[in-house]
Design an enzyme around this catalytic site. Structure first.
Site, mmCIF file in Angstrom:
data_model
loop_
_atom_site.group_PDB
_atom_site.id
_atom_site.type_symbol
_atom_site.label_atom_id
_atom_site.label_comp_id
_atom_site.label_asym_id
_atom_site.label_seq_id
_atom_site.Cartn_x
_atom_site.Cartn_y
_atom_site.Cartn_z
ATOM 1 N N TYR A 64 6.128 -7.861 -7.688
ATOM 2 C CA TYR A 64 4.927 -7.217 -8.209
ATOM 3 C C TYR A 64 4.288 -8.155 -9.235
ATOM 4 O O TYR A 64 4.790 -8.355 -10.332
ATOM 5 C CB TYR A 64 5.256 -5.891 -8.883
ATOM 6 C CG TYR A 64 5.834 -4.833 -7.980
ATOM 7 C CD1 TYR A 64 5.730 -4.930 -6.597
ATOM 8 C CD2 TYR A 64 6.493 -3.722 -8.519
ATOM 9 C CE1 TYR A 64 6.255 -3.949 -5.777
ATOM 10 C CE2 TYR A 64 7.009 -2.732 -7.700
ATOM 11 C CZ TYR A 64 6.900 -2.855 -6.331
ATOM 12 O OH TYR A 64 7.435 -1.874 -5.518
ATOM 13 N N PRO A 220 -7.828 13.582 7.027
ATOM 14 C CA PRO A 220 -8.705 14.484 6.274
ATOM 15 C C PRO A 220 -8.296 15.955 6.401
ATOM 16 O O PRO A 220 -8.357 16.710 5.427
ATOM 17 C CB PRO A 220 -10.082 14.220 6.899
ATOM 18 C CG PRO A 220 -10.008 12.807 7.378
ATOM 19 C CD PRO A 220 -8.591 12.642 7.873
#
Length: 288
Positions: A64, A220
Protein backbone atom coordinates in the site's frame (compact mmCIF):
# COMPACT_ATOMS: atom_id res chain seq x y z
CA UNK A 1 -14.99 3.43 24.34
CA UNK A 2 -13.07 0.25 25.21
CA UNK A 3 -12.47 -2.89 23.18
CA UNK A 4 -15.08 -4.62 25.35
CA UNK A 5 -17.77 -2.15 24.27
CA UNK A 6 -16.96 -2.14 20.55
CA UNK A 7 -19.58 -3.86 18.37
CA UNK A 8 -18.95 -7.59 18.08
CA UNK A 9 -16.64 -7.89 21.07
CA UNK A 10 -13.38 -9.77 20.58
CA UNK A 11 -11.93 -12.81 18.79
CA UNK A 12 -8.85 -14.90 19.45
CA UNK A 13 -6.34 -15.13 16.59
CA UNK A 14 -4.14 -17.97 17.75
CA UNK A 15 -2.91 -16.60 21.06
CA UNK A 16 -3.82 -12.97 20.25
CA UNK A 17 -7.05 -11.30 21.33
CA UNK A 18 -8.32 -8.71 18.86
CA UNK A 19 -11.46 -6.67 18.44
CA UNK A 20 -13.77 -8.08 15.78
CA UNK A 21 -14.20 -4.51 14.59
CA UNK A 22 -10.77 -3.68 13.19
CA UNK A 23 -9.40 -1.01 10.90
CA UNK A 24 -8.15 -1.40 7.33
CA UNK A 25 -5.34 1.01 6.48
CA UNK A 26 -5.41 0.75 2.67
CA UNK A 27 -7.17 4.09 2.18
CA UNK A 28 -4.41 5.94 3.98
CA UNK A 29 -2.22 5.86 0.86
CA UNK A 30 -2.73 8.25 -2.02
CA UNK A 31 -5.17 7.85 -4.95
CA UNK A 32 -5.42 4.29 -6.27
CA UNK A 33 -3.40 3.21 -3.20
CA UNK A 34 -0.30 4.83 -4.66
CA UNK A 35 1.94 7.48 -3.15
CA UNK A 36 1.72 9.31 0.17
CA UNK A 37 -1.57 10.27 1.79
CA UNK A 38 -3.11 13.49 0.52
CA UNK A 39 -3.61 14.57 4.14
CA UNK A 40 -0.84 13.09 6.28
CA UNK A 41 -2.05 14.81 9.45
CA UNK A 42 -5.53 13.37 8.82
CA UNK A 43 -4.07 9.90 8.28
CA UNK A 44 -2.20 10.10 11.58
CA UNK A 45 -5.34 11.32 13.33
CA UNK A 46 -7.55 8.49 12.08
CA UNK A 47 -5.06 5.83 13.22
CA UNK A 48 -4.80 7.38 16.67
CA UNK A 49 -8.57 7.66 16.87
CA UNK A 50 -8.93 3.97 15.98
CA UNK A 51 -6.71 3.03 18.92
CA UNK A 52 -8.46 5.52 21.21
CA UNK A 53 -11.79 3.89 20.31
CA UNK A 54 -10.41 0.55 21.50
CA UNK A 55 -9.66 -1.07 18.14
CA UNK A 56 -6.83 -3.59 18.53
CA UNK A 57 -6.62 -5.01 14.99
CA UNK A 58 -5.12 -3.00 12.12
CA UNK A 59 -4.77 -4.49 8.64
CA UNK A 60 -2.09 -3.23 6.26
CA UNK A 61 0.38 -4.26 3.55
CA UNK A 62 3.77 -2.95 2.52
CA UNK A 63 2.40 -2.77 -1.05
CA UNK A 64 0.00 0.00 0.00
CA UNK A 65 1.75 3.12 -1.23
CA UNK A 66 4.06 1.19 -1.51
CA UNK A 67 5.46 1.61 2.04
CA UNK A 68 3.63 4.86 2.76
CA UNK A 69 0.78 3.26 4.71
CA UNK A 70 3.19 1.36 6.94
CA UNK A 71 5.24 4.51 7.43
CA UNK A 72 2.15 6.40 8.60
CA UNK A 73 1.19 3.56 10.97
CA UNK A 74 4.66 3.66 12.51
CA UNK A 75 4.63 7.46 12.80
CA UNK A 76 1.19 7.50 14.39
CA UNK A 77 1.41 4.58 16.77
CA UNK A 78 5.00 3.47 17.47
CA UNK A 79 5.83 2.39 20.13
CA UNK A 80 2.70 0.28 19.78
CA UNK A 81 0.35 -0.43 22.69
CA UNK A 82 0.73 -4.00 23.94
CA UNK A 83 -2.91 -4.67 23.04
CA UNK A 84 -2.52 -3.58 19.39
CA UNK A 85 -1.94 -6.25 16.74
CA UNK A 86 -1.02 -5.48 13.13
CA UNK A 87 -1.82 -7.88 10.29
CA UNK A 88 -0.07 -7.50 6.96
CA UNK A 89 -0.09 -9.15 3.54
CA UNK A 90 2.66 -10.32 1.23
CA UNK A 91 2.53 -11.83 -2.24
CA UNK A 92 1.97 -8.81 -4.48
CA UNK A 93 3.90 -5.73 -5.54
CA UNK A 94 2.89 -2.49 -7.25
CA UNK A 95 3.96 -1.57 -10.77
CA UNK A 96 4.30 1.84 -12.39
CA UNK A 97 0.76 1.59 -13.77
CA UNK A 98 -0.79 0.92 -10.38
CA UNK A 99 -1.17 -2.81 -11.00
CA UNK A 100 -0.70 -5.60 -8.47
CA UNK A 101 1.68 -8.12 -10.06
CA UNK A 102 2.19 -11.29 -8.03
CA UNK A 103 5.37 -11.60 -5.98
CA UNK A 104 5.28 -15.06 -4.49
CA UNK A 105 8.77 -16.39 -5.19
CA UNK A 106 10.63 -17.28 -1.98
CA UNK A 107 13.07 -14.39 -2.38
CA UNK A 108 10.25 -11.92 -2.96
CA UNK A 109 8.35 -13.12 0.09
CA UNK A 110 11.42 -12.93 2.32
CA UNK A 111 12.09 -9.40 1.09
CA UNK A 112 8.47 -8.40 1.71
CA UNK A 113 8.55 -9.72 5.28
CA UNK A 114 11.84 -7.89 5.93
CA UNK A 115 10.41 -4.65 4.53
CA UNK A 116 7.28 -4.90 6.69
CA UNK A 117 9.44 -5.48 9.76
CA UNK A 118 11.74 -2.59 8.88
CA UNK A 119 9.11 0.01 8.07
CA UNK A 120 6.73 -0.91 10.89
CA UNK A 121 9.75 -1.17 13.23
CA UNK A 122 8.83 -4.58 14.59
CA UNK A 123 10.86 -7.66 15.44
CA UNK A 124 7.98 -10.05 14.76
CA UNK A 125 4.89 -9.62 12.58
CA UNK A 126 1.73 -10.68 14.45
CA UNK A 127 -0.05 -12.02 11.37
CA UNK A 128 1.06 -12.37 7.76
CA UNK A 129 -1.51 -13.26 5.10
CA UNK A 130 -0.26 -14.77 1.85
CA UNK A 131 -2.06 -12.92 -0.95
CA UNK A 132 -3.02 -15.25 -3.77
CA UNK A 133 -4.91 -14.88 -7.05
CA UNK A 134 -4.94 -11.52 -8.79
CA UNK A 135 -7.02 -8.36 -9.10
CA UNK A 136 -9.83 -10.42 -10.65
CA UNK A 137 -10.09 -12.59 -7.56
CA UNK A 138 -8.91 -16.03 -6.40
CA UNK A 139 -7.26 -18.26 -9.00
CA UNK A 140 -6.69 -22.02 -8.76
CA UNK A 141 -3.20 -23.37 -8.20
CA UNK A 142 -0.90 -24.68 -5.52
CA UNK A 143 0.36 -22.31 -2.83
CA UNK A 144 2.81 -24.83 -1.38
CA UNK A 145 6.15 -23.20 -2.26
CA UNK A 146 5.05 -19.73 -1.21
CA UNK A 147 3.33 -20.84 1.97
CA UNK A 148 6.23 -23.06 3.00
CA UNK A 149 8.50 -20.02 2.66
CA UNK A 150 6.35 -18.15 5.18
CA UNK A 151 6.30 -21.19 7.48
CA UNK A 152 10.11 -21.13 7.43
CA UNK A 153 10.10 -17.44 8.35
CA UNK A 154 7.64 -18.26 11.13
CA UNK A 155 10.07 -20.87 12.49
CA UNK A 156 12.75 -18.16 12.49
CA UNK A 157 10.56 -16.03 14.74
CA UNK A 158 9.83 -13.31 12.18
CA UNK A 159 6.12 -14.19 11.91
CA UNK A 160 3.78 -15.14 14.75
CA UNK A 161 0.71 -16.35 12.87
CA UNK A 162 -0.17 -17.15 9.26
CA UNK A 163 -3.22 -16.68 7.07
CA UNK A 164 -4.22 -16.58 3.42
CA UNK A 165 -5.94 -13.92 1.34
CA UNK A 166 -7.85 -13.98 -1.96
CA UNK A 167 -7.84 -17.78 -1.71
CA UNK A 168 -10.02 -20.60 -3.00
CA UNK A 169 -11.38 -23.15 -0.51
CA UNK A 170 -8.94 -25.68 -1.98
CA UNK A 171 -6.02 -23.34 -1.29
CA UNK A 172 -7.23 -22.82 2.27
CA UNK A 173 -7.26 -26.59 2.75
CA UNK A 174 -3.80 -26.91 1.19
CA UNK A 175 -2.39 -24.25 3.52
CA UNK A 176 -3.88 -26.05 6.50
CA UNK A 177 -2.22 -29.28 5.39
CA UNK A 178 1.15 -27.49 5.63
CA UNK A 179 0.77 -25.43 8.82
CA UNK A 180 -1.96 -23.94 11.04
CA UNK A 181 -3.63 -20.74 9.87
CA UNK A 182 -5.60 -18.28 11.97
CA UNK A 183 -7.41 -16.29 9.27
CA UNK A 184 -8.73 -16.21 5.72
CA UNK A 185 -9.17 -12.81 4.08
CA UNK A 186 -11.45 -12.83 1.01
CA UNK A 187 -13.97 -10.62 -0.75
CA UNK A 188 -17.39 -11.24 0.77
CA UNK A 189 -20.47 -9.12 1.35
CA UNK A 190 -24.26 -9.16 1.07
CA UNK A 191 -24.09 -9.35 -2.71
CA UNK A 192 -21.26 -11.89 -2.94
CA UNK A 193 -22.02 -14.91 -0.76
CA UNK A 194 -19.75 -17.46 -2.48
CA UNK A 195 -17.82 -18.15 0.74
CA UNK A 196 -20.84 -18.98 2.92
CA UNK A 197 -19.85 -22.62 3.27
CA UNK A 198 -16.20 -21.74 3.90
CA UNK A 199 -17.13 -19.23 6.61
CA UNK A 200 -19.17 -21.82 8.49
CA UNK A 201 -16.41 -24.41 8.16
CA UNK A 202 -13.80 -21.97 9.48
CA UNK A 203 -16.06 -20.94 12.35
CA UNK A 204 -16.22 -24.57 13.47
CA UNK A 205 -12.40 -24.57 13.52
CA UNK A 206 -12.12 -21.23 15.38
CA UNK A 207 -10.44 -19.62 12.36
CA UNK A 208 -11.23 -16.00 11.54
CA UNK A 209 -12.76 -14.90 8.25
CA UNK A 210 -11.93 -11.32 7.29
CA UNK A 211 -14.09 -9.94 4.44
CA UNK A 212 -12.92 -7.06 2.29
CA UNK A 213 -15.02 -4.77 0.08
CA UNK A 214 -18.15 -4.82 2.30
CA UNK A 215 -19.98 -2.79 -0.38
CA UNK A 216 -18.09 -4.00 -3.45
CA UNK A 217 -19.79 -5.36 -6.58
CA UNK A 218 -23.40 -4.48 -5.83
CA UNK A 219 -25.81 -4.09 -8.74
CA UNK A 220 -28.11 -1.04 -8.68
CA UNK A 221 -31.02 -3.31 -7.72
CA UNK A 222 -29.07 -4.81 -4.82
CA UNK A 223 -27.91 -1.38 -3.69
CA UNK A 224 -31.51 -0.23 -3.75
CA UNK A 225 -32.60 -3.11 -1.53
CA UNK A 226 -29.80 -2.35 0.94
CA UNK A 227 -30.64 1.36 0.93
CA UNK A 228 -34.28 0.53 1.68
CA UNK A 229 -33.32 -1.40 4.81
CA UNK A 230 -30.92 1.37 5.83
CA UNK A 231 -33.67 4.00 5.42
CA UNK A 232 -36.06 1.93 7.54
CA UNK A 233 -33.42 1.80 10.28
CA UNK A 234 -32.52 5.50 9.86
CA UNK A 235 -28.98 4.43 9.08
CA UNK A 236 -26.58 4.19 6.11
CA UNK A 237 -25.96 1.32 3.67
CA UNK A 238 -22.37 0.95 4.91
CA UNK A 239 -23.48 0.72 8.54
CA UNK A 240 -26.11 -1.90 7.73
CA UNK A 241 -23.64 -3.91 5.62
CA UNK A 242 -21.11 -3.90 8.47
CA UNK A 243 -23.73 -4.81 11.07
CA UNK A 244 -24.93 -7.70 8.90
CA UNK A 245 -21.38 -9.02 8.58
CA UNK A 246 -20.86 -8.92 12.35
CA UNK A 247 -24.12 -10.78 12.89
CA UNK A 248 -23.47 -13.25 10.04
CA UNK A 249 -20.97 -15.34 12.01
CA UNK A 250 -18.91 -14.86 15.20
CA UNK A 251 -15.64 -15.55 13.37
CA UNK A 252 -16.05 -12.61 10.97
CA UNK A 253 -13.65 -9.73 11.66
CA UNK A 254 -14.19 -6.36 9.99
CA UNK A 255 -11.44 -4.19 8.53
CA UNK A 256 -13.48 -1.36 7.01
CA UNK A 257 -11.15 1.49 6.10
CA UNK A 258 -11.43 5.24 5.90
CA UNK A 259 -9.15 8.26 5.94
CA UNK A 260 -11.68 10.33 7.92
CA UNK A 261 -12.02 10.41 11.71
CA UNK A 262 -15.71 11.28 11.38
CA UNK A 263 -16.31 8.37 9.01
CA UNK A 264 -14.43 6.01 11.31
CA UNK A 265 -16.72 6.98 14.19
CA UNK A 266 -19.75 6.48 11.93
CA UNK A 267 -18.53 2.99 11.01
CA UNK A 268 -18.02 2.05 14.64
CA UNK A 269 -21.44 3.31 15.66
CA UNK A 270 -23.14 1.84 12.60
CA UNK A 271 -21.65 -1.62 13.03
CA UNK A 272 -23.43 -1.80 16.38
CA UNK A 273 -26.91 -1.68 14.84
CA UNK A 274 -29.04 -4.63 15.93
CA UNK A 275 -30.78 -6.14 12.92
CA UNK A 276 -34.13 -7.79 13.44
CA UNK A 277 -35.05 -11.14 11.92
CA UNK A 278 -37.09 -9.21 9.35
CA UNK A 279 -34.10 -7.03 8.48
CA UNK A 280 -31.81 -10.05 8.12
CA UNK A 281 -34.33 -11.85 5.90
CA UNK A 282 -34.59 -8.82 3.61
CA UNK A 283 -30.81 -8.48 3.45
CA UNK A 284 -30.24 -12.18 2.84
CA UNK A 285 -32.38 -11.97 -0.28
CA UNK A 286 -29.86 -9.54 -1.82
CA UNK A 287 -27.25 -12.21 -2.42
CA UNK A 288 -29.56 -15.07 -3.32
Amino acid sequence: MSSLSLPGGTWTLGDLTVTRLGYGAMQLAGPWVMGPPADRAGALAVLREAVDLGITHIDTADAYGPRFTNEVIREALHPYPASLHIATKVGALRDDRGGWPPARRPDQLRRAVDENLEVLRLETLDLVNLRLGNAEGPQPGSLAEAFETLVDLQRQGLIRHLGVSNATPEQVAEAQSIAPIVSVQNMYNLAHRHDDELIDKLAAQNIAYVPFFPLGGFTPLQSGALSAVAARLNSTPMAVALAWLLQRSPNILLIAGTSSVAHLRENVAGAGITLSAEDVAALDRIGR
